[in-house]
Design a protein around this motif. Structure first.
Motif, PDB file in Angstrom:
ATOM      1  N   LYS A 270       0.815  -1.218   0.000  1.00  0.00           N
ATOM      2  CA  LYS A 270       0.000   0.000   0.000  1.00  0.00           C
ATOM      3  C   LYS A 270       0.848   1.267   0.000  1.00  0.00           C
ATOM      4  O   LYS A 270       0.467   2.279  -0.586  1.00  0.00           O
ATOM      5  CB  LYS A 270      -0.944   0.009   1.197  1.00  0.00           C
ATOM      6  CG  LYS A 270      -2.083  -0.990   1.088  1.00  0.00           C
ATOM      7  CD  LYS A 270      -2.942  -0.697  -0.129  1.00  0.00           C
ATOM      8  CE  LYS A 270      -3.983  -1.786  -0.344  1.00  0.00           C
ATOM      9  NZ  LYS A 270      -4.756  -1.547  -1.592  1.00  0.00           N
ATOM     10  N   ARG A 271       2.013   1.206   0.652  1.00  0.00           N
ATOM     11  CA  ARG A 271       2.882   2.388   0.676  1.00  0.00           C
ATOM     12  C   ARG A 271       3.337   2.756  -0.726  1.00  0.00           C
ATOM     13  O   ARG A 271       3.469   3.925  -1.064  1.00  0.00           O
ATOM     14  CB  ARG A 271       4.110   2.115   1.557  1.00  0.00           C
ATOM     15  CG  ARG A 271       3.834   2.252   3.032  1.00  0.00           C
ATOM     16  CD  ARG A 271       5.110   2.418   3.821  1.00  0.00           C
ATOM     17  NE  ARG A 271       6.136   1.453   3.471  1.00  0.00           N
ATOM     18  CZ  ARG A 271       6.798   0.701   4.340  1.00  0.00           C
ATOM     19  NH1 ARG A 271       6.531   0.797   5.630  1.00  0.00           N
ATOM     20  NH2 ARG A 271       7.720  -0.133   3.954  1.00  0.00           N
ATOM     21  N   LYS A 272       3.584   1.733  -1.537  1.00  0.00           N
ATOM     22  CA  LYS A 272       4.061   1.979  -2.902  1.00  0.00           C
ATOM     23  C   LYS A 272       2.945   2.501  -3.809  1.00  0.00           C
ATOM     24  O   LYS A 272       3.223   3.078  -4.854  1.00  0.00           O
ATOM     25  CB  LYS A 272       4.645   0.693  -3.482  1.00  0.00           C
ATOM     26  CG  LYS A 272       5.910   0.238  -2.761  1.00  0.00           C
ATOM     27  CD  LYS A 272       6.407  -1.093  -3.306  1.00  0.00           C
ATOM     28  CE  LYS A 272       7.662  -1.544  -2.560  1.00  0.00           C
ATOM     29  NZ  LYS A 272       8.151  -2.863  -3.034  1.00  0.00           N
ATOM     30  N   GLU A 273       1.696   2.287  -3.409  1.00  0.00           N
ATOM     31  CA  GLU A 273       0.557   2.705  -4.235  1.00  0.00           C
ATOM     32  C   GLU A 273      -0.038   4.044  -3.799  1.00  0.00           C
ATOM     33  O   GLU A 273      -0.893   4.593  -4.489  1.00  0.00           O
ATOM     34  CB  GLU A 273      -0.550   1.642  -4.154  1.00  0.00           C
ATOM     35  CG  GLU A 273      -0.150   0.280  -4.683  1.00  0.00           C
ATOM     36  CD  GLU A 273      -1.233  -0.778  -4.462  1.00  0.00           C
ATOM     37  OE1 GLU A 273      -1.091  -1.886  -5.012  1.00  0.00           O
ATOM     38  OE2 GLU A 273      -2.203  -0.478  -3.736  1.00  0.00           O
ATOM     39  N   THR A 274       0.393   4.555  -2.673  1.00  0.00           N
ATOM     40  CA  THR A 274      -0.234   5.732  -2.082  1.00  0.00           C
ATOM     41  C   THR A 274       0.735   6.905  -2.038  1.00  0.00           C
ATOM     42  O   THR A 274       1.898   6.751  -1.648  1.00  0.00           O
ATOM     43  CB  THR A 274      -0.702   5.416  -0.646  1.00  0.00           C
ATOM     44  OG1 THR A 274      -1.530   4.247  -0.665  1.00  0.00           O
ATOM     45  CG2 THR A 274      -1.492   6.586  -0.067  1.00  0.00           C
ATOM     46  N   PHE A 275       0.249   8.086  -2.424  1.00  0.00           N
ATOM     47  CA  PHE A 275       1.064   9.294  -2.325  1.00  0.00           C
ATOM     48  C   PHE A 275       1.268   9.631  -0.853  1.00  0.00           C
ATOM     49  O   PHE A 275       0.304   9.790  -0.102  1.00  0.00           O
ATOM     50  CB  PHE A 275       0.384  10.467  -3.033  1.00  0.00           C
ATOM     51  CG  PHE A 275       1.038  11.783  -2.736  1.00  0.00           C
ATOM     52  CD1 PHE A 275       2.320  12.049  -3.183  1.00  0.00           C
ATOM     53  CD2 PHE A 275       0.378  12.750  -1.990  1.00  0.00           C
ATOM     54  CE1 PHE A 275       2.936  13.255  -2.902  1.00  0.00           C
ATOM     55  CE2 PHE A 275       0.985  13.957  -1.691  1.00  0.00           C
ATOM     56  CZ  PHE A 275       2.267  14.216  -2.150  1.00  0.00           C
ATOM     57  N   ILE A 276       2.528   9.748  -0.465  1.00  0.00           N
ATOM     58  CA  ILE A 276       2.853  10.064   0.924  1.00  0.00           C
ATOM     59  C   ILE A 276       3.912  11.165   0.940  1.00  0.00           C
ATOM     60  O   ILE A 276       4.940  11.062   0.268  1.00  0.00           O
ATOM     61  CB  ILE A 276       3.395   8.825   1.680  1.00  0.00           C
ATOM     62  CG1 ILE A 276       2.337   7.720   1.730  1.00  0.00           C
ATOM     63  CG2 ILE A 276       3.827   9.203   3.098  1.00  0.00           C
ATOM     64  CD1 ILE A 276       2.844   6.401   2.294  1.00  0.00           C
ATOM     65  N   ARG A 277       3.639  12.211   1.695  1.00  0.00           N
ATOM     66  CA  ARG A 277       4.626  13.278   1.885  1.00  0.00           C
ATOM     67  C   ARG A 277       4.813  13.506   3.379  1.00  0.00           C
ATOM     68  O   ARG A 277       3.834  13.583   4.125  1.00  0.00           O
ATOM     69  CB  ARG A 277       4.185  14.579   1.209  1.00  0.00           C
ATOM     70  CG  ARG A 277       5.217  15.705   1.372  1.00  0.00           C
ATOM     71  CD  ARG A 277       4.858  16.901   0.511  1.00  0.00           C
ATOM     72  NE  ARG A 277       3.633  17.534   0.959  1.00  0.00           N
ATOM     73  CZ  ARG A 277       3.565  18.398   1.985  1.00  0.00           C
ATOM     74  NH1 ARG A 277       4.654  18.686   2.681  1.00  0.00           N
ATOM     75  NH2 ARG A 277       2.416  18.938   2.319  1.00  0.00           N
ATOM     76  N   ILE A 278       6.074  13.594   3.798  1.00  0.00           N
ATOM     77  CA  ILE A 278       6.396  13.774   5.216  1.00  0.00           C
ATOM     78  C   ILE A 278       7.249  15.021   5.374  1.00  0.00           C
ATOM     79  O   ILE A 278       8.200  15.239   4.611  1.00  0.00           O
ATOM     80  CB  ILE A 278       7.149  12.544   5.771  1.00  0.00           C
ATOM     81  CG1 ILE A 278       6.279  11.292   5.637  1.00  0.00           C
ATOM     82  CG2 ILE A 278       7.532  12.750   7.231  1.00  0.00           C
ATOM     83  CD1 ILE A 278       6.980  10.013   6.040  1.00  0.00           C
ATOM     84  N   ASP A 279       6.919  15.846   6.337  1.00  0.00           N
ATOM     85  CA  ASP A 279       7.677  17.061   6.603  1.00  0.00           C
ATOM     86  C   ASP A 279       9.148  16.717   6.878  1.00  0.00           C
ATOM     87  O   ASP A 279       9.456  15.659   7.434  1.00  0.00           O
ATOM     88  CB  ASP A 279       7.069  17.789   7.801  1.00  0.00           C
ATOM     89  CG  ASP A 279       7.726  19.135   8.049  1.00  0.00           C
ATOM     90  OD1 ASP A 279       7.382  20.096   7.344  1.00  0.00           O
ATOM     91  OD2 ASP A 279       8.596  19.203   8.950  1.00  0.00           O
ATOM     92  N   ALA A 280      10.030  17.640   6.485  1.00  0.00           N
ATOM     93  CA  ALA A 280      11.471  17.408   6.618  1.00  0.00           C
ATOM     94  C   ALA A 280      11.871  17.062   8.050  1.00  0.00           C
ATOM     95  O   ALA A 280      12.812  16.292   8.284  1.00  0.00           O
ATOM     96  CB  ALA A 280      12.240  18.636   6.142  1.00  0.00           C
ATOM     97  N   GLU A 281      11.149  17.598   9.042  1.00  0.00           N
ATOM     98  CA  GLU A 281      11.456  17.323  10.442  1.00  0.00           C
ATOM     99  C   GLU A 281      11.396  15.839  10.755  1.00  0.00           C
ATOM    100  O   GLU A 281      12.158  15.323  11.579  1.00  0.00           O
ATOM    101  CB  GLU A 281      10.472  18.083  11.339  1.00  0.00           C
ATOM    102  CG  GLU A 281      10.644  17.805  12.817  1.00  0.00           C
ATOM    103  CD  GLU A 281       9.593  18.489  13.681  1.00  0.00           C
ATOM    104  OE1 GLU A 281       9.516  18.159  14.880  1.00  0.00           O
ATOM    105  OE2 GLU A 281       8.842  19.347  13.154  1.00  0.00           O
ATOM    106  N   TYR A 282      10.486  15.119  10.068  1.00  0.00           N
ATOM    107  CA  TYR A 282      10.282  13.695  10.370  1.00  0.00           C
ATOM    108  C   TYR A 282      10.976  12.773   9.370  1.00  0.00           C
ATOM    109  O   TYR A 282      11.039  11.567   9.592  1.00  0.00           O
ATOM    110  CB  TYR A 282       8.781  13.390  10.414  1.00  0.00           C
ATOM    111  CG  TYR A 282       8.112  14.073  11.572  1.00  0.00           C
ATOM    112  CD1 TYR A 282       8.197  13.558  12.858  1.00  0.00           C
ATOM    113  CD2 TYR A 282       7.432  15.269  11.391  1.00  0.00           C
ATOM    114  CE1 TYR A 282       7.616  14.196  13.934  1.00  0.00           C
ATOM    115  CE2 TYR A 282       6.833  15.927  12.470  1.00  0.00           C
ATOM    116  CZ  TYR A 282       6.937  15.389  13.729  1.00  0.00           C
ATOM    117  OH  TYR A 282       6.365  16.038  14.799  1.00  0.00           O
TER     118      TYR A 282
END
Length: 458
Positions: free
Chosen positions: A425-437
């Motif tokens: 699912k991670r490969k199929e889903t758009f995910i953006r994480i703030d630089a802090e994390y």
């Protein structure tokens, strides 16, 4: 007092984060069409501190990972039509609010901390609670068909390096039959009369709160003048709830009895399905005569089991025992650290010291003479103990430890199944994480570039 102070400070920390939530609008992460706010992370970190965790900024990385997985699960739940009913959400919110009110010292104090009414706050957290419940249900659907066969357990065991096999301490299986001392009606009467006398003093004009502070034996409410705050029907034992919810505001109940002793209460206010009450409790004290009667009964059952042999231990427990947790389980005690599996194997280092002293002198199959036992609540009772089995300390093996190894093998299969599902699912889903994390080790694999991932829209 120290623990109480820490709890209040922690509670205030949670509330301060809650109040600041709307102003803290930094987006810490994006999962499909959902966002994770920095305030969401701060709130859960504050809850971690309240529960006794040590300050550790790294915990926020774990919180972020948990929120990422929750969002993915909730979005998949929409696709798979996995839902929760609104009354289930209501029940979970009510449970959460009862806990918060208890920690705050009542509904009024909670509302002061929150800066808004409980009704408003419940409305604000509703979506968050619903999403968490849906995610849990979706996780259950992913794993609902998982099972392990005896061959699976053997294969799992064979793959464990021999020098890495778990060690198990000495364990015992113990049955018990409890005989609690009970007072006769005549012995109870003196305590009932004391409660009646206090009630008459209230009716003649003396201050309820002052009398509660002086005489009530409820350690939780006496310092607050007997005030129990707002609560619903499920908060109290049935006799107390029945009395509290049939009176009008200002009315004082007659003296009535529960398992705790003799009470009388006054209703201060009613709000829908919640009632605000205060009470005075007089607790009867166990007498030596009542203990003697309990021992006499224990002696009689011991004779039935060991000399006359007219009844087996399991049947005797079901018929005679006063311990509700074991009497319908053949008298067998459960491992308190593994209650969900209902394991009856208890490590000897986890036994109550009073029981350990007795069991250490017994042979397998033997029933002890009546033993005077003092519980954690300081209440005394007589117990008959039966040693069903003893397992010496050893390295894990299939013959002795199949149930334990099956549980571990199941957990391993469960984790591997969920991990594989999330990897896909991670490969199929758009995910953006703030630089802090993005510096968090456990989150480095979570970032998926937009051109290779789909934006999941519920």
């Amino acid at each position: 007092m120290r623990k109480f102070g820490i709890a209040i400070l922690g509670f205030l920390l949670i509330v301060s984060v809650s109040k600041a939530q709307r102003s803290m609008d930094k987006i810490a992460g994006v999962v499909g069409s959902s966002i994770i706010l920095q305030s969401d992370i701060e709130m859960q970190y504050a809850q971690y501190l309240v529960q006794g965790g040590q300050p550790n900024p790294g915990i926020k990385c774990q919180v972020m990972q948990n929120l990422l997985t929750q969002k993915i699960l909730a979005q998949q739940a929409v696709i798979d039509s996995v839902t929760v009913k609104e009354d289930e959400v209501d029940n979970e919110i009510d449970r959460k609010m009862r806990s918060m009110m208890q920690r705050a010292g009542g509904q009024d104090r909670l509302e002061q901390f929150l800066g808004r009414s409980v009704i408003q706050y419940k409305d604000e957290i509703r979506n968050e609670i619903r999403e968490s419940m849906v995610a849990d249900r979706m996780r259950g659907k992913i794993t609902e068909k998982i099972s392990v066969t005896p061959q699976d357990v053997k294969s799992f065991y064979d793959k464990i390096p021999k020098d890495s096999l778990p060690s198990y301490n000495k364990e015992v299986e113990i049955g018990e039959i409890a005989f609690n001392p009970t007072l006769t009606k005549e012995e109870k009467e003196v305590y009932k009369e004391k409660a009646e006398a206090l009630r008459e003093r209230v009716k003649k004009g003396e201050d309820f709160g002052t009398l509660a502070r002086l005489y009530s034996q409820d350690p939780g409410s006496a310092p607050d003048g007997g005030d129990l705050g707002f609560a619903d029907r499920t908060t109290f034992v049935k006799e107390f709830s029945a009395m509290a919810f049939k009176l009008k505001a200002g009315e004082i109940s007659p003296v009535f009895e529960t398992d705790f002793g003799f009470h009388f209460l006054q209703v201060i206010e009613r709000r829908g399905e919640q009632v605000h009450v205060r009470h005075i409790l007089i607790m009867p004290q166990i007498t030596q005569a009542s203990l003697d009667r309990a021992k006499l009964k224990a002696d009689s059952v011991y004779t039935l089991l060991t000399k006359n042999k007219q009844v087996d231990f399991s049947s005797a427990a079901a018929y005679y025992s006063d311990d509700k947790d074991t009497k319908y389980n053949g008298g067998m005690m459960l491992n308190a650290e593994n209650v969900q599996t209902r394991s009856t194997f208890i490590p000897t280092d986890k036994l109550d010291p009073q029981m350990a002293l007795v069991v250490d002198t017994m042979k397998v199959g033997e029933v002890s003479k009546p033993v005077l036992y003092t519980g954690q609540d300081t209440k005394k009772s007589y117990r008959l103990l039966m040693l069903k089995s003893v397992t010496d300390a050893h390295k894990a093996n299939l013959n002795q430890d199949f149930p334990k190894l099956k549980e571990v093998a199941y957990g391993d299969k469960l984790n591997r199944t969920v991990s594989a599902w999330f990897e896909k699912k991670r490969k199929e889903t758009f995910i953006r994480i703030d630089a802090e994390y993005q510096q968090c080790d456990q989150l480095k694999k979570w970032v998926v570039e937009p051109q290779t991932a789909a934006v999941v829209k519920p």
